[in-house]
Enzyme design. Structure first.
Site, PDB file in Angstrom:
ATOM      1  N   ASP A 134      26.866  -2.734  29.669  1.00  8.68           N
ATOM      2  CA  ASP A 134      28.095  -2.640  28.893  1.00  8.68           C
ATOM      3  C   ASP A 134      28.000  -1.377  28.027  1.00  8.68           C
ATOM      4  O   ASP A 134      26.962  -0.718  27.945  1.00  8.68           O
ATOM      5  CB  ASP A 134      28.339  -3.916  28.065  1.00  8.68           C
ATOM      6  CG  ASP A 134      29.827  -4.106  27.737  1.00  8.68           C
ATOM      7  OD1 ASP A 134      30.582  -3.116  27.796  1.00  8.68           O
ATOM      8  OD2 ASP A 134      30.240  -5.241  27.421  1.00  8.68           O
TER       9      ASP A 134
HETATM   10  C1  NOJ Z   1      33.112  -3.196  26.309  1.00  3.00           C
HETATM   11  C2  NOJ Z   1      33.496  -4.532  26.873  1.00  3.00           C
HETATM   12  O1  NOJ Z   1      32.574  -5.525  26.459  1.00  3.00           O
HETATM   13  C3  NOJ Z   1      33.571  -4.549  28.389  1.00  3.00           C
HETATM   14  O2  NOJ Z   1      34.100  -5.780  28.797  1.00  3.00           O
HETATM   15  C4  NOJ Z   1      34.395  -3.402  28.889  1.00  3.00           C
HETATM   16  O3  NOJ Z   1      34.489  -3.444  30.293  1.00  3.00           O
HETATM   17  C5  NOJ Z   1      33.764  -2.099  28.412  1.00  3.00           C
HETATM   18  N1  NOJ Z   1      33.756  -2.088  26.957  1.00  3.00           N
HETATM   19  C6  NOJ Z   1      34.499  -0.871  28.953  1.00  3.00           C
HETATM   20  O4  NOJ Z   1      35.730  -0.730  28.352  1.00  3.00           O
END
Ligand code: NOJ
Length: 763
Positions: free
Chosen positions: A296
Site C-alpha cells: 500500500d
Molecule cells: C491507500 C489505500 O489504502 C489503498 O486502498 C489505495 O489503493 C492506495 N492508497 C492508492 O490510492
C-alpha cells in the site's frame, strides 16, 4: 442484455449442470505462459542490471487522486527513460498515457512497457453505488456488472490496473472504510470478491476483452483494526483469521485475481507489508498464488514507523522477504534495495522472482505484443458515461436499496400525497458518488431532489452543520405536507480512508431537525444516505418508514425516487447489521455463543449491556419488500453418498405485487470441544417472484462447507449440522438438520467453509 437477466434465464432453465457451467470450478494454479513469452522474460531478466530490475519494482504517483497526471513532469520522464519506474498510479486518459508509454517503450534501454493503475472502485466516469451498497444487492451479478462497466471505461482510458475490489471483512462500523467493502460476512464477502474480480478481469483463464487487472486488497486483517481506527493493529486468533478475514482473499486467489495489495496495519504485531508468514507463507506457499503483490501507499517506508525496521534498507529487505513485489510510492526499493542486496546477496533471487512476476503480469496484459492496446481516444469519447452504462448504474442503484421499516404502509408514496422533501443530503450531488470517485463528477448525478421534481424542499441543516436556522422553514414545509421524506446520514467525506468515527450517530444538528419534524406529527420516511451502518435506535424511534440508500452513484436520486413511489419494489439486504448504539460495535451476527447467552432479564448475569437492548437494531441480511413471502417445504437430501447435500424449499409471494426475496441459508456446525458461531451464512440467492407464484430454491452444500480451522488444517467433524433458511440472519423460517458421516481434514491449499461457492437451482 444485463448479466443479471442472463443469469436468471439460466437459473430458471434450472439444471445443476447449467448452473455449474456458469460458475466453473475455481483453480488457483496459474496457466503457464507460452514458451516464447517465458523466453522473452528470461532474456530480459538476464540482460537487466540490478537497478533496472529494481526499477520494475517501483510504482510512482503520476498525480494525486484529486489531480490525476499532475506529477508527470520531466524528472518523472527521465526516470522512465532510465528504466527506473515499472508502474504509475493516479494517472489516466488515453492520450497522455499513450505518450507516457511511448517514452518507456521507445526511449528506455529495454523498452519494457509501464503498468498504469488507479483506484477505479465503483465506476470510472459512470459512478455506481459504493461497494457496501453493491453488496447490499445480495446479487453477485450486480457487483460483477458494476466492475465490468468500470473496466470498460478504465481500459478505454488507458488504464491496465485498478486497486479494487477491497474485500476486507468489516465488523466495526466505526471504521470509515466499511464503505469500500462487502460488510461483515465472509461468505457474502467471498462471493462479492469473486464477482468483482470477474467483472474487472473477465471470466476466462486469460484477461477478457476490455479488462483491467483487479487488485484485491488489503491482504491480512486490515478490517480488524482495533477500535475501528484506520491503520490500527489487528490481533486475531489464527482461527478467526483463516475462517473469516482471509476467506475472501482465498476465494479471489482461486479465481485468479491478477494482483493483491498488502494491508497497512500489523497483524498480531507483525506489520503486514513485512509479514513473511502471511504473504510468502500463506499466500504464496500454501495457496500457490503467483500474481503480483503491491504494497500500500508508502507502507514499505512505514515499516520504520511501526518499529519493525530501523533503516530504509532493512524495511526494503523485510518487504522483499515477505514477497511484496512492488513498492507503491515510498521509493524505498528505488533508493535502498540495491544497497540491501549488496549487503545480503541472498536477496538477489528474491528480486528476480519479483521481476519475473511483474513481467509476467505485463505479458498477460498483452503489453509486450502491443503496448498501446489499452486506451482508445476515439472510443473514450463515446464509451465514458454512455447511456448503456448509465442504465446499468441505475439498475444497480435500485438493487442496492434496502427497505428497513415500513409501518402502516407509509410507503410507497401515493400520487395524491403532498410531499415535503427535507435534508441537505437530498440535494447533495457530490455525496452520491462517494469517496472513490475516479473520474466521476457530481454534475453527472441525479439527486433525490431532482428526481422527485415538484415537491416542497427545505434543506433544514447541513449534514455536519450546527447551524439550525433552516429548521423553521423545514417545519413549515412539513406542516404543509401529508408526508415528510427526510434525507439523513453522513456526507461522502465522513466515511472512507482515515474517516473513522467514535460516535456513529447522526452528525451535526440532524437530530435537532429530526426531533422538530417528529413534533409536527407528520409521518416521516427516513431516507438514509451514508457509507457505513449508523447507530440510529433513538433517532429512528417513531419514524414509521426507513430506507437505506447508501451513496447510490450517478443514478442515486432516480433509483430512490422509483422505490419511494413504488415503481421499483426494493429487495436489498443489509450486508452489515446496524447497531442500536455506537457502544455496541463491533457487532456481527455470526457470534460465538457464551456460557451465559444474552438474557432480556437484567437480573440474570448474561453477555449483554445493561443500557442497550440485545442485538442490532436491524440485523445482517435484513430487508423488507412491498410484498410478503412465505417459506415452506424444507427438504434435505444426501447426494454423492453423503458428500453433498441438497437443501431446498419453496418460496411463495403472498402479497399483491411482484418482488425480490433474498433467500439465505445458514448452518451451525457443532464441533466437540469448541464453541462455534450460532449461525454462518453458506448460501444465498435473490430471486424475483410474481404475486401468487411459488418458486423452488435448492442450495447444494458440500461437507467442505462445514469446515473449521484447527491444528493447521481444515477439519470437518462427523455429526450433526443444523440448517436454517430464512429472510435474514434473525428471521429464520425453516430449520432442519443433516449429518456428516465421517470426520475428515485437508491442508490449507484447498478452499473451505465460507470461501466456497454454493450452487443454487431455481425452478
Ligand atoms: C491507500 C489505500 O489504502 C489503498 O486502498 C489505495 O489503493 C492506495 N492508497 C492508492 O490510492
Amino acid at each position: 442484455m444485463p448479466v443479471e437477466l442472463r443469469r436468471r434465464e439460466v437459473l430458471v432453465a434450472g439444471t445443476l449442470l447449467a448452473v455449474a457451467a456458469r460458475f466453473p470450478a475455481l483453480a488457483s494454479v496459474p496457466t503457464p505462459l507460452p514458451a516464447a513469452d517465458q523466453r522473452r522474460i528470461d532474456r530480459l531478466i538476464a540482460a537487466m542490471t540490478l537497478d533496472e530490475k529494481i526499477g520494475q519494482m517501483v510504482q510512482v504517483a503520476g498525480g494525486r487522486q484529486v489531480a490525476l497526471n499532475s506529477r508527470l513532469d520531466s524528472a518523472a520522464l527521465d526516470r522512465v527513460r532510465a528504466g527506473r519506474i515499472g508502474s504509475f498510479l493516479h494517472v489516466a486518459g488515453a492520450e497522455p498515457l499513450r505518450e507516457l508509454q511511448r517514452v518507456a517503450v521507445e526511449e528506455s534501454r529495454h523498452g519494457i512497457p509501464l503498468l498504469f493503475a488507479m483506484d477505479v472502485v465503483h465506476g470510472y466516469r459512470t459512478i455506481f453505488p459504493v461497494p457496501l451498497a453493491l453488496a447490499a444487492s445480495f446479487d453477485p451479478a450486480v457487483a460483477e456488472d458494476a466492475a465490468r462497466v468500470a473496466a470498460v471505461e478504465a481500459s478505454v482510458s488507458g488504464l491496465h490496473w485498478t486497486f479494487a475490489p477491497m474485500i476486507d471483512i468489516a465488523r466495526d462500523a466505526r471504521w470509515g472504510r466499511v464503505v469500500e467493502g462487502a460488510g461483515e460476512d465472509p461468505h457474502l464477502g467471498a462471493t462479492m470478491a469473486v464477482a468483482q474480480v470477474r467483472g474487472f478481469e473477465g471470466r476466462g483463464t486469460d484477461l477478457g476483452e476490455d479488462a483491467v487487472l483487479a487488485c484485491v486488497k488489503h491482504l491480512g486483517a486490515y478490517g480488524a483494526g482495533m477500535g475501528g481506527r484506520d491503520y490500527d493493529t489487528a490481533d486475531l486468533s489464527e482461527r478467526t483469521l483463516r475462517e473469516v478475514y482471509l476467506q475472501p482473499f482465498h476465494a479471489a486467489a482461486r479465481a485468479r485475481a491478477g494482483t493483491m495489495m498488502t494491508a497497512f496495519n500489523d497483524l498480531a504485531g507483525v506489520p503486514t507489508t513485512g509479514n513473511a508468514d502471511l504473504v510468502r507463507g500463506i499466500l504464496r506457499d500454501q495457496w500457490h498464488y503467483q500474481g503480483l503483490v503491491v504494497s500500500d501507499w508508502n507502507a514499505i517506508r512505514e515499516l520504520i514507523d511501526h518499529g519493525a525496521a530501523s533503516t530504509p534498507a532493512e524495511a526494503a529487505a523485510l518487504a522483499l522477504r515477505a514477497s511484496v513485489d512492488m513498492d507503491m510510492t515510498s521509493d524505498t526499493y528505488a533508493e535502498y534495495l540495491a544497497p540491501a542486496v549488496a549487503a545480503d546477496p541472498t536477496l538477489l533471487p528474491l528480486v528476480d522472482e519479483a521481476v519475473q512476476r511483474i513481467l509476467t503480469t505485463k505479458t498477460k496484459l498483452g503489453l509486450f505484443d502491443d503496448p498501446y492496446r489499452f486506451g482508445d481516444p476515439e472510443r473514450e469519447r463515446t464509451v465514458l458515461g454512455s447511456a448503456d452504462h448509465r442504465a446499468r448504474a441505475r439498475r444497480a442503484a435500485e438493487q442496492s436499496i434496502v427497505l428497513l421499516r415500513n409501518e402502516g404502509g407509509v410507503l410507497p408514496l401515493r400520487p395524491a400525497q403532498r410531499v415535503a422533501l427535507i435534508g441537505a443530503l437530498a440535494d447533495d450531488a457530490r455525496s452520491t458518488i462517494g469517496s472513490w470517485k475516479a473520474r466521476g463528477v457530481p454534475e453527472d448525478s441525479v439527486t433525490l431532489r431532482a428526481a422527485l421534481g415538484d415537491v416542497t424542499y427545505a434543506p433544514g441543516v447541513a449534514p455536519r452543520g450546527e447551524d439550525v436556522s433552516g429548521i423553521p422553514a423545514a417545519i413549515a414545509a412539513a406542516e404543509g405536507a401529508d408526508v415528510v421524506v427526510l434525507a439523513l446520514g453522513e456526507d461522502w467525506d465522513h466515511s472512507g480512508e482515515a474517516r473513522s468515527r467514535a460516535d456513529i450517530t447522526l452528525p451535526g444538528a440532524q437530530m435537532t431537525l429530526l426531533d422538530a419534524l417528529k413534533a409536527t406529527g407528520k409521518p416521516i420516511v427516513a431516507v438514509l444516505m451514508n457509507g457505513r451502518p449508523l447507530a440510529l435506535e433513538s433517532a429512528l424511534a417513531d419514524v414509521p418508514a426507513v430506507v437505506e440508500t447508501w451513496f447510490g452513484g450517478n443514478e442515486a436520486g432516480a433509483a430512490i425516487a422509483a422505490v419511494l413511489r413504488g415503481e421499483v419494489n426494493p429487495g436489498g439486504r443489509l450486508p452489515m447489521g446496524m447497531p442500536r448504539t455506537s457502544g455496541q460495535v463491533p457487532q456481527f451476527y455470526a457470534h460465538v455463543p457464551t456460557g451465559r447467552p444474552a438474557n432480556p432479564d437484567l437480573s440474570v448475569d448474561s453477555a449483554r449491556y445493561h443500557d442497550t437492548d440485545i442485538g442490532p437494531l436491524f440485523p445482517f441480511g435484513h430487508g423488507l419488500s412491498y410484498t410478503s413471502f412465505e417459506y415452506a417445504d424444507l427438504a434435505i437430501t444426501r447426494i454423492d453418498g453423503g458428500a453433498r447435500h441438497r437443501i431446498g424449499c419453496s418460496i411463495t409471494n403472498t402479497g399483491p405485487v411482484a418482488g425480490d426475496e433474498v433467500v439465505q441459508l445458514y448452518v451451525r456446525v457443532a464441533v466437540p470441544g469448541l464453541a462455534r458461531p450460532a449461525r454462518e451464512l453458506r448460501g444465498f440467492t435473490r430471486l424475483t417472484i410474481a404475486p401468487g407464484a411459488t418458486r423452488l430454491v435448492t442450495f447444494i452444500l458440500r461437507n467442505h462447507h462445514f469446515a473449521h480451522w484447527a491444528d493447521d488444517q481444515w477439519r470437518v467433524p462427523a455429526g450433526r449440522v443444523e440448517v436454517m433458511i430464512g429472510a435474514s440472519s434473525a428471521d429464520i423460517r425453516l430449520t432442519g438438520a443433516l449429518s456428516v458421516d465421517r470426520e475428515f481434514n485437508w491442508p490449507a491449499y484447498d478452499g473451505a467453509g465460507a470461501a466456497l461457492f454454493t450452487p443454487v437451482e431455481i425452478l
